[in-house]
Design a protein around this motif. Structure first.
Motif, PDB file in Angstrom:
ATOM      1  N   ASP A 163       0.839  -1.200   0.000  1.00 18.08           N
ATOM      2  CA  ASP A 163       0.000   0.000   0.000  1.00 18.08           C
ATOM      3  C   ASP A 163       0.876   1.253   0.000  1.00 18.08           C
ATOM      4  N   GLU A 164       1.904   1.250   0.822  1.00 17.81           N
ATOM      5  CA  GLU A 164       2.827   2.398   0.878  1.00 17.81           C
ATOM      6  C   GLU A 164       3.594   2.544  -0.436  1.00 17.81           C
ATOM      7  N   ARG A 167       1.741   4.211  -3.356  1.00 13.07           N
ATOM      8  CA  ARG A 167       1.411   5.649  -3.297  1.00 13.07           C
ATOM      9  C   ARG A 167       1.949   6.408  -4.495  1.00 13.07           C
ATOM     10  N   ARG A 170      -0.425   5.950  -7.258  1.00  8.48           N
ATOM     11  CA  ARG A 170      -1.685   6.659  -7.043  1.00  8.48           C
ATOM     12  C   ARG A 170      -1.529   8.128  -7.399  1.00  8.48           C
ATOM     13  N   ASN A 171      -0.365   8.676  -7.083  1.00  9.05           N
ATOM     14  CA  ASN A 171      -0.101  10.089  -7.402  1.00  9.05           C
ATOM     15  C   ASN A 171      -0.007  10.321  -8.900  1.00  9.05           C
TER      16      ASN A 171
END
Length: 176
Positions: A163-164, A167, A170-171
């Motif tokens: 998940d980290e 990121r 996702r950005n």
């Protein structure tokens, strides 16, 4: 239990791995491999790293089997006569992760030092490796698709790490 992170170019999903079994045989006995394959109705590849029809050769004399083998161990042992063999369910202790999308290899390479380019790790290959320090079995399903098996005892940590690591993606337009 499934957790989803989806976007235009990346999808990550977790699930239990109830039909995951470990088969161990003496690697120097090809006839034993053929007898085990007949009992399990599988094509067990000889080459380490090869996958075929739900069987993954992960080490000399060792295969992960991605299907229900419940009840087959007595038949396997009877067929092996004087050959050592073991068939053990790993399902209760494992989780399956699938990463699909254009950036799947990029996400995995944030924590895995293998060259995951299609020319170096093509579809139909598997290996045991580390992902951010956690032992996993990695399978390439297609150009943009991977499956990982991770021990349940570290699966929450692995989910948090992924998940980290995701990121960054996702950005770049991937929604969580």
């Amino acid at each position: 239990m499934a957790e989803e992170v989806e976007g235009r170019t990346l999808a990550v999903s977790w699930s239990a791995a109830p039909d995951l079994w470990l088969l161990r045989l003496r690697r120097d006995r090809p006839a034993a491999r053929l007898r085990a394959a007949a009992v399990l109705d599988l094509d067990l590849p000889e080459e380490i790293g090869a996958t075929r029809g739900g069987s993954l050769c992960v080490a000399p004399g060792e295969w992960l089997v991605e299907r229900d083998c419940d009840g087959l161990e007595p038949m396997l042992l009877a067929a092996m006569t004087d050959e050592p063999a073991a068939l053990v369910s790993l399902g209760p202790g494992a989780e399956r992760l699938e990463i699909v999308g254009e950036q799947a290899a990029d996400l995995l390479n944030k924590g895995c030092s293998l060259d995951l380019h299609c020319s170096m790790f093509p579809a139909g290959r598997c290996t045991r490796t580390l992902l951010a320090g956690v032992g996993v079995t990695l399978v390439r399903l297609g150009d943009e698709a991977f499956r990982l098996y991770v021990e349940r005892s570290v699966s929450e940590w692995a989910r948090d790490w992924l998940d980290e690591a995701a990121r960054e993606f996702r950005n770049e337009g991937i929604s969580a």
